[in-house]
Design a protein around this motif. Structure first.
Motif, PDB file in Angstrom:
ATOM      1  N   THR A  97     -26.186 -77.065  11.468  1.00 36.06           N
ATOM      2  CA  THR A  97     -25.746 -78.452  11.333  1.00 36.06           C
ATOM      3  C   THR A  97     -26.839 -79.377  11.854  1.00 36.06           C
ATOM      4  O   THR A  97     -27.273 -79.250  13.008  1.00 36.06           O
ATOM      5  CB  THR A  97     -24.441 -78.708  12.103  1.00 36.06           C
ATOM      6  OG1 THR A  97     -23.431 -77.814  11.640  1.00 36.06           O
ATOM      7  CG2 THR A  97     -23.971 -80.148  11.891  1.00 36.06           C
ATOM      8  N   THR A  99     -28.084 -83.428  12.353  1.00 34.86           N
ATOM      9  CA  THR A  99     -27.681 -84.830  12.418  1.00 34.86           C
ATOM     10  C   THR A  99     -28.910 -85.688  12.174  1.00 34.86           C
ATOM     11  O   THR A  99     -29.954 -85.484  12.821  1.00 34.86           O
ATOM     12  CB  THR A  99     -27.063 -85.170  13.782  1.00 34.86           C
ATOM     13  OG1 THR A  99     -25.957 -84.296  14.028  1.00 34.86           O
ATOM     14  CG2 THR A  99     -26.578 -86.613  13.815  1.00 34.86           C
ATOM     15  N   TYR A 124     -25.531 -89.449   9.713  1.00 33.32           N
ATOM     16  CA  TYR A 124     -24.797 -88.452   8.936  1.00 33.32           C
ATOM     17  C   TYR A 124     -25.138 -87.045   9.413  1.00 33.32           C
ATOM     18  O   TYR A 124     -26.139 -86.825  10.105  1.00 33.32           O
ATOM     19  CB  TYR A 124     -25.107 -88.589   7.438  1.00 33.32           C
ATOM     20  CG  TYR A 124     -26.551 -88.347   7.063  1.00 33.32           C
ATOM     21  CD1 TYR A 124     -26.975 -87.110   6.603  1.00 33.32           C
ATOM     22  CD2 TYR A 124     -27.512 -89.362   7.155  1.00 33.32           C
ATOM     23  CE1 TYR A 124     -28.296 -86.879   6.239  1.00 33.32           C
ATOM     24  CE2 TYR A 124     -28.830 -89.148   6.796  1.00 33.32           C
ATOM     25  CZ  TYR A 124     -29.213 -87.901   6.342  1.00 33.32           C
ATOM     26  OH  TYR A 124     -30.521 -87.674   5.995  1.00 33.32           O
ATOM     27  N   THR A 125     -24.269 -86.114   9.071  1.00 30.33           N
ATOM     28  CA  THR A 125     -24.523 -84.703   9.361  1.00 30.33           C
ATOM     29  C   THR A 125     -24.577 -83.928   8.055  1.00 30.33           C
ATOM     30  O   THR A 125     -23.870 -84.245   7.090  1.00 30.33           O
ATOM     31  CB  THR A 125     -23.440 -84.091  10.266  1.00 30.33           C
ATOM     32  OG1 THR A 125     -22.178 -84.171   9.606  1.00 30.33           O
ATOM     33  CG2 THR A 125     -23.380 -84.809  11.607  1.00 30.33           C
ATOM     34  N   LYS A 127     -24.050 -80.036   7.104  1.00 32.57           N
ATOM     35  CA  LYS A 127     -23.673 -78.707   7.572  1.00 32.57           C
ATOM     36  C   LYS A 127     -23.945 -77.693   6.470  1.00 32.57           C
ATOM     37  O   LYS A 127     -23.472 -77.846   5.339  1.00 32.57           O
ATOM     38  CB  LYS A 127     -22.198 -78.666   7.963  1.00 32.57           C
ATOM     39  CG  LYS A 127     -21.787 -77.341   8.605  1.00 32.57           C
ATOM     40  CD  LYS A 127     -20.350 -77.385   9.103  1.00 32.57           C
ATOM     41  CE  LYS A 127     -19.980 -76.089   9.835  1.00 32.57           C
ATOM     42  NZ  LYS A 127     -18.575 -76.140  10.334  1.00 32.57           N
ATOM     43  N   THR A 138     -22.277 -79.393   3.205  1.00 30.51           N
ATOM     44  CA  THR A 138     -21.317 -80.485   3.348  1.00 30.51           C
ATOM     45  C   THR A 138     -21.974 -81.633   4.099  1.00 30.51           C
ATOM     46  O   THR A 138     -22.589 -81.424   5.160  1.00 30.51           O
ATOM     47  CB  THR A 138     -20.073 -80.030   4.119  1.00 30.51           C
ATOM     48  OG1 THR A 138     -19.511 -78.885   3.481  1.00 30.51           O
ATOM     49  CG2 THR A 138     -19.024 -81.146   4.175  1.00 30.51           C
ATOM     50  N   ASP A 140     -21.266 -85.326   5.891  1.00 29.70           N
ATOM     51  CA  ASP A 140     -20.311 -86.296   6.432  1.00 29.70           C
ATOM     52  C   ASP A 140     -21.074 -87.523   6.912  1.00 29.70           C
ATOM     53  O   ASP A 140     -22.126 -87.396   7.568  1.00 29.70           O
ATOM     54  CB  ASP A 140     -19.536 -85.701   7.609  1.00 29.70           C
ATOM     55  CG  ASP A 140     -18.638 -84.547   7.202  1.00 29.70           C
ATOM     56  OD1 ASP A 140     -18.164 -84.551   6.047  1.00 29.70           O
ATOM     57  OD2 ASP A 140     -18.410 -83.647   8.037  1.00 29.70           O
ATOM     58  N   ASP A 142     -21.102 -91.436   8.904  1.00 38.11           N
ATOM     59  CA  ASP A 142     -20.411 -92.148   9.988  1.00 38.11           C
ATOM     60  C   ASP A 142     -19.718 -93.416   9.493  1.00 38.11           C
ATOM     61  O   ASP A 142     -18.920 -94.003  10.216  1.00 38.11           O
ATOM     62  CB  ASP A 142     -21.379 -92.482  11.125  1.00 38.11           C
ATOM     63  CG  ASP A 142     -22.355 -93.599  10.770  1.00 38.11           C
ATOM     64  OD1 ASP A 142     -22.704 -93.725   9.574  1.00 38.11           O
ATOM     65  OD2 ASP A 142     -22.774 -94.350  11.679  1.00 38.11           O
ATOM     66  N   THR A 281     -16.464 -90.949   3.531  1.00 38.47           N
ATOM     67  CA  THR A 281     -17.213 -90.540   4.728  1.00 38.47           C
ATOM     68  C   THR A 281     -17.185 -89.022   4.876  1.00 38.47           C
ATOM     69  O   THR A 281     -18.199 -88.359   4.739  1.00 38.47           O
ATOM     70  CB  THR A 281     -16.660 -91.226   5.995  1.00 38.47           C
ATOM     71  OG1 THR A 281     -15.259 -90.966   6.099  1.00 38.47           O
ATOM     72  CG2 THR A 281     -16.911 -92.726   5.967  1.00 38.47           C
ATOM     73  N   LYS A 282     -16.003 -88.441   5.103  1.00 37.26           N
ATOM     74  CA  LYS A 282     -15.896 -86.994   5.245  1.00 37.26           C
ATOM     75  C   LYS A 282     -16.066 -86.321   3.880  1.00 37.26           C
ATOM     76  O   LYS A 282     -15.452 -86.729   2.899  1.00 37.26           O
ATOM     77  CB  LYS A 282     -14.544 -86.603   5.839  1.00 37.26           C
ATOM     78  CG  LYS A 282     -14.330 -87.088   7.260  1.00 37.26           C
ATOM     79  CD  LYS A 282     -15.296 -86.420   8.225  1.00 37.26           C
ATOM     80  CE  LYS A 282     -15.047 -86.875   9.658  1.00 37.26           C
ATOM     81  NZ  LYS A 282     -16.013 -86.274  10.607  1.00 37.26           N
ATOM     82  N   GLY A 283     -16.902 -85.302   3.860  1.00 37.52           N
ATOM     83  CA  GLY A 283     -17.126 -84.587   2.612  1.00 37.52           C
ATOM     84  C   GLY A 283     -17.718 -85.461   1.526  1.00 37.52           C
ATOM     85  O   GLY A 283     -17.393 -85.304   0.347  1.00 37.52           O
ATOM     86  N   LYS A 286     -20.395 -82.240  -1.247  1.00 36.00           N
ATOM     87  CA  LYS A 286     -20.086 -80.830  -1.031  1.00 36.00           C
ATOM     88  C   LYS A 286     -20.655 -80.036  -2.195  1.00 36.00           C
ATOM     89  O   LYS A 286     -20.208 -80.181  -3.336  1.00 36.00           O
ATOM     90  CB  LYS A 286     -18.588 -80.583  -0.895  1.00 36.00           C
ATOM     91  CG  LYS A 286     -18.261 -79.145  -0.451  1.00 36.00           C
ATOM     92  CD  LYS A 286     -16.780 -78.952  -0.194  1.00 36.00           C
ATOM     93  CE  LYS A 286     -16.319 -79.616   1.085  1.00 36.00           C
ATOM     94  NZ  LYS A 286     -16.833 -78.893   2.278  1.00 36.00           N
TER      95      LYS A 286
END
Length: 844
Positions: A97, A99, A124-125, A127, A138, A140, A142, A281-283, A286
């Motif tokens: 992961t 950042t 953002y990250t 992963k 993936t 994500d 902020d 934001t999330k996902g 992908k």
């Protein structure tokens, strides 16, 4: 080739007792990346995304197929576009992961490679994790992407074009062939620079944004006109025809688009991209990445030798690079090739060297094979390139191309002809106007008050001499004075007699393969001295360099004469820069002092000017810190060798403590004065000599550890650029130690450094770094010729780079500067020096 791979894998499976018929799952290794048989997926271990080294990277069966998987602000970014700042990287049980964030304010409109960051703040990250036989990526965020940047922010993955031309792809129900050249239609979008952020902290010089952008096309604007995507869909497969390179990517959160990055950057790659949707934001991204895994694939052994061969009297050792899982030890055959066939002249059981980078290494010693002739080495199914053993192996076409082709082709302020061919027309006769006080590009940063000329004023008399630096066409002081210095030391050490080029500095014409009765090496020393001396006489100080004034000019490919119009004093003229840099000024003083020695009797007037400038710079430049003190010692050494004057000797003796502490850095050039001090009755000189030789013994122990780090007998520690230049410099410097102190320093590192350049280096590409030299060589180089996928004979490329953490790579691709770039101030001249050194050492 594929049949050979299948055969090799099958035989190896039987030998190793393997019954595995199916691919395993991806596992995170102790090296910090995912591995499944011959497929590796790396993530955020590399540090150079602007050079196609960063983000998520896919290596398949010994070849890097894709890289730079990350959030980017353009569909097809190039060298000049914003890159994220990596904040963190963590390894999980089976995940990586990272950042990251935009902007990186330290790079906004400043520094070596200024970038324009838009007014977008984003953390953002990414992963990356194993999902059995798949890799899941993936992203994500902020915060959601602001409305004005919708369609501008996306996740990119770049595919290496050099191995894809003419190869197929599939996107859902669509298919195509990767084209040799980018093809229309085009699309236009609103460029990001219209929303430029205000990130500059005022601590560093600010670049002129208008000058960076300029008029019309600019390489710093990569998102106003781009190619239409070749296809859109949700599932993409590259190389469906080839199990060794087939990779499938599926997007679970939006469309994929396949772009051609070469439409707005000649050095671009193919780009697969997913734009990030609004309010997500999330996902936000992908992807499922599925590289095809060939069960039981094994890296085929690579036999690494010198591409030109060996003198009968020198040590001869081939290196065999093996898959780390391959524990066999076959017999190596030394095969002689005669007119009536082939004959095995020696069978050798290779010695196990051990693990280096990602491979296991064996070494094959065949020093006792001395009969002149053609040879190759066979190990299992692998065969080396053909090489020679002969007394004249270095005598023709090995060092000469540097003087015969490369240096003449790189000459500035000249028309360079080679019979029917014009390498480039007379160029840059409108040099140069005084640079304005701000940050420019490529490390040029003019400060106020460092020139008697006002910004934009013509600086007369600097349109003479010099060599273009690689493909950039600029004249850096360290490239010009440094090149002349290496050539001068080569002339002093070896006195090579070569006259195959006519150089007319008055009429500005160079004719390759047209002798003029003058030594070519001395003419090239003169060429470098002319630009440095005339620059000093015009400015009253050394220049930092001369470079084109805008980015569109900087990326010019082709004839150097097309960069400017030759009319003095207008907008397209190059700029001349000055600087306050005591260390660089003192290094130049040292170099000019040595140049003055060899020009004496060849161009006496220029010789006198070189020495006069060296004296003045030495006398007027302080050495208040160690960074300046080291080059001041070197300047004192060269001035003493040139003049024999006491003040320079006194300075050297007064700095005995520094020299002893830094013997590994300073010893090679100080050795020449120590040899003289050792013969003196002066007590201080005697004490210096005793302490110096004692310190050399300690340095020898440190050096022994360094050369044992690799199977090549030299230190190999690449950072970003291929380490070829550093290794040549190492061999060049070691020559002065082994010739001065043969009882302490062996000759081997000189030969090992040369062999490394000539083909005995890590990775599957066995080519000689010296273009046009050897059975296989780098005939696609990053020079003024790179758009033609061609080379300049005698140019020496940067060489095998390291894809972090452990993958050595040398691609056949003209636009990858960190692997295939030519350079001045070392590179080719260090290589030429090593060949001449090898010839000399073999005669002793």
């Amino acid at each position: 080739m594929r049949k050979k791979h299948f055969l090799f894998a099958s035989v190896l499976a039987l030998l190793c007792g393997s019954s595995t018929l199916h691919a395993q799952d991806f596992k995170l290794t102790s090296s910090g990346y995912f591995k499944n048989q011959g497929v590796d997926v790396m993530a955020f271990d590399d540090i150079y995304p602007e050079g196609h080294q960063g983000g998520v990277c896919i290596i398949m069966n010994g070849h890097r197929v894709a890289t730079n998987g990350d959030i980017r602000l353009e569909a097809t970014p190039g060298q000049w576009q914003p890159v994220p700042k990596q904040l963190d990287r963590k390894l999980g049980d089976n995940s990586i992961t990272a950042t990251l964030c935009y902007p990186d304010s330290s790079r906004h409109l400043t520094g070596f490679n200024p970038m324009i960051y838009p007014d977008l703040h984003l953390i953002y990250t990414v992963k990356v994790e194993s999902k059995g036989k798949h890799i899941e990526v993936t992203v994500d965020l902020d915060r959601p992407i602001p409305q004005e940047f919708i369609g501008k922010v996306g996740f990119n993955l770049e595919f290496f074009p050099g191995s894809l031309f003419g190869k197929p792809w599939i996107m859902d129900g669509q298919s195509g062939i990767f084209p040799q050249q980018p093809n229309s239609p085009l699309m236009t979008t609103q460029p990001n620079h219209l929303h430029t952020g205000n990130y500059h902290d005022g601590k560093q010089s600010l670049a002129d944004m208008d000058k960076l952008i300029g008029k019309g096309y600019s390489p710093i604007v990569a998102d106003d006109i781009i190619s239409e995507p070749y296809a859109k869909g949700t599932k993409f497969t590259s190389r469906p025809d080839d199990p060794y390179n087939k990779v499938t990517i599926e997007s679970l959160g939006g469309d994929l688009q396949l772009f051609d990055g070469r439409m707005n950057h000649n050095n671009g790659w193919f780009v697969l991209r997913s734009n990030i949707k609004p309010d997500v934001t999330k996902g936000a991204v992908k992807w499922i990445i599925t590289p095809n895994v060939v069960a039981d694939w094994m890296y085929q052994p690579v036999i690494q030798t010198s591409q030109i061969g060996y003198h009968p009297a020198q040590d001869k050792e081939a290196v065999i690079e093996m898959d780390i899982r391959d524990n066999r030890k076959e017999t190596a055959q030394i095969i002689r090739i005669d007119a009536d066939g082939e004959k095995v002249v020696k069978n050798v059981t290779p010695a196990n060297w051990g693990k280096f980078l990602r491979y296991n290494y064996l070494k094959v010693n065949f020093t006792d094979v001395k009969e002149p002739g053609l040879y190759k080495i066979k190990y299992d199914t692998s065969v080396s390139p053909i090489f020679r053993i002969d007394n004249d192996v270095y005598a023709r076409g090995v060092w000469q191309p540097v003087l015969e082709y490369f240096l003449p082709v790189q000459m500035c302020h000249m028309r360079v002809n080679e019979k029917y061919r014009v390498w480039h027309d007379c160029c840059h006769m409108d040099d140069a106007r005084m640079a304005p006080a701000h940050n420019h590009i490529d490390g040029y940063d003019q400060k106020e008050g460092l020139s008697k000329f006002k910004s934009g004023e013509v600086v007369p008399g600097v349109n003479i001499g010099g060599w273009h630096d690689a493909g950039d066409f600029d004249l850096r002081i360290e490239s010009q004075a440094g090149e002349s210095y290496i050539l001068a030391l080569a002339y002093e050490a070896f006195r090579p007699d070569l006259d195959v080029t006519s150089i007319d500095q008055i009429n500005r014409v160079t004719e390759i393969h047209q002798p003029d009765g003058k030594n070519d090496l001395l003419q090239q020393v003169e060429n470098g001295a002319l630009t440095v001396v005339n620059g000093y006489m015009a400015l009253g100080r050394l220049y930092r360099g001369i470079i084109c004034n805008d980015l569109r000019q900087y990326v010019l490919l082709g004839d150097a004469a097309a960069m400017t119009d030759g009319k003095i004093g207008n907008e397209d003229d190059r700029w001349i820069f000055t600087e306050d840099n005591p260390g660089r000024e003192l290094s130049t003083a040292a170099q000019l002092a040595a140049v003055s020695r060899v020009l004496k009797g060849f161009n006496d007037t220029l010789s006198v000017h070189c020495l006069d400038i060296a004296r003045k710079v030495y006398a007027s430049t302080g050495s208040g810190n160690n960074r300046a003190l080291f080059p001041k010692v070197q300047a004192a050494v060269e001035l003493y060798l040139t003049t024999g004057e006491q003040p320079y000797m006194d300075f050297i003796l007064d700095n005995q403590e520094l020299i002893i502490k830094q013997i590994g850095r300073i010893g090679w050039y100080t050795a020449r004065v120590e040899q003289q001090f050792a013969q003196m009755k002066n007590k201080k000189a005697k004490a210096f000599s005793t302490a110096f030789r004692k310190a050399l013994t300690g340095y020898k122990q440190e050096l022994d550890k360094q050369v044992q780090e690799t199977p090549y007998g030299i230190p190999y520690r690449p950072h970003i650029w291929g380490a070829g230049w550093d290794i040549q410099r190492f061999g060049f410097q070691h020559y002065f130690l082994t010739t001065a102190y043969p009882e302490i320093f062996p000759k081997a590192p000189v030969f090992n450094a040369l062999n490394f350049i000539l083909g005995c280096h890590p990775g599957s590409n066995q080519a000689s770094f010296a273009s046009g030299v050897g059975a296989q060589s780098a005939t696609v180089g990053y020079g003024l010729n790179r758009a033609d996928w061609s080379y300049i004979p005698g140019g020496v490329i940067s060489g095998t780079a390291l894809i972090r953490p452990d993958f050595p790579e040398l691609l056949t691709f003209p636009f990858l500067w960190q692997q295939t770039e030519y350079v001045l101030g070392g590179g080719s001249s260090h290589y030429m020096f090593l060949v001449l050194a090898a010839e000399q050492l073999l005669k002793q």
